[in-house]
Enzyme design. Structure first.
Site, PDB file in Angstrom:
ATOM      1  N   HIS A  92       0.905  -1.259  -0.065  1.00 33.32           N
ATOM      2  CA  HIS A  92      -0.047  -0.285  -0.057  1.00 33.32           C
ATOM      3  C   HIS A  92       0.842   1.265   0.105  1.00 33.32           C
ATOM      4  O   HIS A  92       2.019   1.252   0.111  1.00 33.32           O
ATOM      5  CB  HIS A  92      -0.928   0.085   1.410  1.00 33.32           C
ATOM      6  CG  HIS A  92      -0.213  -0.559   2.503  1.00 33.32           C
ATOM      7  ND1 HIS A  92       0.567  -0.812   3.102  1.00 33.32           N
ATOM      8  CD2 HIS A  92      -0.164   1.315   3.357  1.00 33.32           C
ATOM      9  CE1 HIS A  92       1.469  -0.614   4.074  1.00 33.32           C
ATOM     10  NE2 HIS A  92       0.720   0.409   4.451  1.00 33.32           N
ATOM     11  N   GLU A  98       5.265   8.107   6.320  1.00 31.69           N
ATOM     12  CA  GLU A  98       4.540   7.134   7.815  1.00 31.69           C
ATOM     13  C   GLU A  98       5.872   6.687   8.292  1.00 31.69           C
ATOM     14  O   GLU A  98       6.782   5.927   7.844  1.00 31.69           O
ATOM     15  CB  GLU A  98       4.128   5.631   6.951  1.00 31.69           C
ATOM     16  CG  GLU A  98       4.153   5.263   7.991  1.00 31.69           C
ATOM     17  CD  GLU A  98       2.958   3.566   8.088  1.00 31.69           C
ATOM     18  OE1 GLU A  98       2.365   4.147   6.686  1.00 31.69           O
ATOM     19  OE2 GLU A  98       4.382   2.630   7.434  1.00 31.69           O
ATOM     20  N   HIS A 272       9.352  23.259  22.474  1.00 29.81           N
ATOM     21  CA  HIS A 272       9.433  22.745  21.194  1.00 29.81           C
ATOM     22  C   HIS A 272       9.273  23.992  20.157  1.00 29.81           C
ATOM     23  O   HIS A 272       8.156  24.431  20.237  1.00 29.81           O
ATOM     24  CB  HIS A 272       9.160  21.878  21.102  1.00 29.81           C
ATOM     25  CG  HIS A 272       9.077  20.957  21.878  1.00 29.81           C
ATOM     26  ND1 HIS A 272      10.607  19.767  21.916  1.00 29.81           N
ATOM     27  CD2 HIS A 272       8.602  20.287  22.589  1.00 29.81           C
ATOM     28  CE1 HIS A 272      11.043  19.308  22.830  1.00 29.81           C
ATOM     29  NE2 HIS A 272       9.711  18.888  22.712  1.00 29.81           N
ATOM     30  N   GLU A 277       4.453  19.287  19.692  1.00 27.36           N
ATOM     31  CA  GLU A 277       4.420  17.572  20.179  1.00 27.36           C
ATOM     32  C   GLU A 277       3.879  16.808  20.296  1.00 27.36           C
ATOM     33  O   GLU A 277       2.294  17.190  20.463  1.00 27.36           O
ATOM     34  CB  GLU A 277       5.523  17.729  21.404  1.00 27.36           C
ATOM     35  CG  GLU A 277       6.022  16.436  21.968  1.00 27.36           C
ATOM     36  CD  GLU A 277       6.160  16.643  23.374  1.00 27.36           C
ATOM     37  OE1 GLU A 277       5.984  15.615  24.470  1.00 27.36           O
ATOM     38  OE2 GLU A 277       6.788  17.835  24.215  1.00 27.36           O
TER      39      GLU A 277
END
Length: 345
Positions: A92, A98, A272, A277
């Site tokens: 896929h 990802e 940050h 985050e």
């Protein structure tokens, strides 16, 4: 047995005499009995995967936390997935990139690059992989017990139900077109699945040899990294291991830190500057207060399986409030990990 918290502070407040959920209240005492320093209105920055819908398949399952479950999860989304030994997450690809962290067990990760090459690796607990957007890849559980992992996508609007699946595409393409595409007789495709496979049972590969044909071109890129094999940065209260483009160059949109905090220790006051985050708590119990400026602050309690959000540049800490070490992931939609620390060190 520990009693549920009550909304009392000294002479202020009172007990709850109406309907209540004591077990949930025990998991979030700082919502029922917040510190006196909490003030103002901040949206929810917490979600538990235990509250996510679980998609159950033949050989595994998946559940997700996106902006639909947690509206403050704007920059990133997460999918918790389980594959039995031999089970396959079919080939896929996604519109989004990802990034993944192996929580338990072992898997075989295979991906095709954009230059005609393929990459294959067997991963175990603490390893990570990165699949750039649009790159076809598959995952298979190997070894006794299979595996479980956390997938992070670089868009909070991601949906695991909108993945591009090879079986789904072929099922929605006329058989004669598929036959013409591959130069084969249409009867070859008579037994093609009429629906997506998604997760299905397969034959466990021999982990001592690769699955790819020996003459298949090998990718020049490294799509995996052994995060827990890195020497940790040791702090007075725990450890930190960072993975970003400085040591994992392929991961151009996601940076992460693996953090441990000793019992009753503290991840010091910090913020940050380059991204929100997205935290995932693996072990232990933690408390986080998020400071949003203008007198606004809110405290949340986290335990294994919980997701926490801290918007960009908002001050916060992570305190271990239990007797067990806290283990967590801090994930960011950014090429580099950045933080500003405010501590005595």
């Amino acid at each position: 047995m520990r009693s549920p918290p009550e909304p009392r502070r000294g002479d202020l407040g009172s007990n709850i005499i109406g309907p209540r959920n004591p077990e949930r209240e025990k998991q979030a005492p700082d919502l029922i009995h917040p510190p006196s320093t909490d003030h103002g209105t901040l949206p929810s920055l917490k979600w538990s995967f235990a509250d996510s819908h679980t998609r159950i398949e033949d050989g595994g399952w998946a559940r997700q936390t996106t902006v639909r479950e947690l509206p403050t999860s704007i920059e990133l989304a997460g999918v918790n997935m389980r594959l039995d030994e031999g089970a396959i997450r079919e080939l896929h690809w996604h519109r989004e990139a990802e990034w993944a962290y192996m929580l338990e067990g072992s898997c075989r990760f295979t991906i095709l690059d954009g230059e005609g090459g393929a990459y294959e690796a067997d991963l175990t607990k603490g390893d990570i992989w990165y699949a750039p957007k649009g790159r076809p890849h598959s995952i298979q559980g190997v070894g006794k017990g299979g595996c479980e992992f956390m997938l992070i996508f670089d868009d909070g609007n991601f949906s695991e139900d909108e993945t591009f699946l090879l079986s789904d595409w072929l099922a929605h393409t006329p058989k004669e077109v598929v036959a013409k595409n591959f130069g084969l007789d249409p009867s070859v495709f008579d037994k093609l699945s009429q629906k997506e496979k998604y997760i299905f049972r397969g034959v466990t590969p021999n982990t001592s040899s690769p699955s790819l044909p020996s003459d298949f071109p090998k990718s020049k890129h490294r799509f995996t990294h052994s995060l827990l094999a890195q020497p940790p940065l040791k702090t007075p209260g725990g450890t930190v291991r960072i993975a970003d483009t400085s040591n994992f160059p392929i991961s151009t949109t996601i940076a992460a830190a693996h953090v441990t905090i000793e019992p009753h220790g503290l991840r010091e006051l910090h913020w940050h500057p380059n991204a929100d985050e997205w935290s995932f708590f693996i072990r232990g119990r933690a408390r986080v207060t998020v400071f949003a400026g203008s007198g606004n602050a809110r405290t949340f309690d986290y335990q294994p399986g919980d997701v926490g959000i801290v918007p960009r540049s908002l001050g916060h800490y992570v305190e271990n409030i239990g007797d067990e070490e806290v283990e967590m992931l801090e994930v960011f939609r950014a090429p580099k990990f950045e933080d500003f620390l405010w501590s005595s060190g």
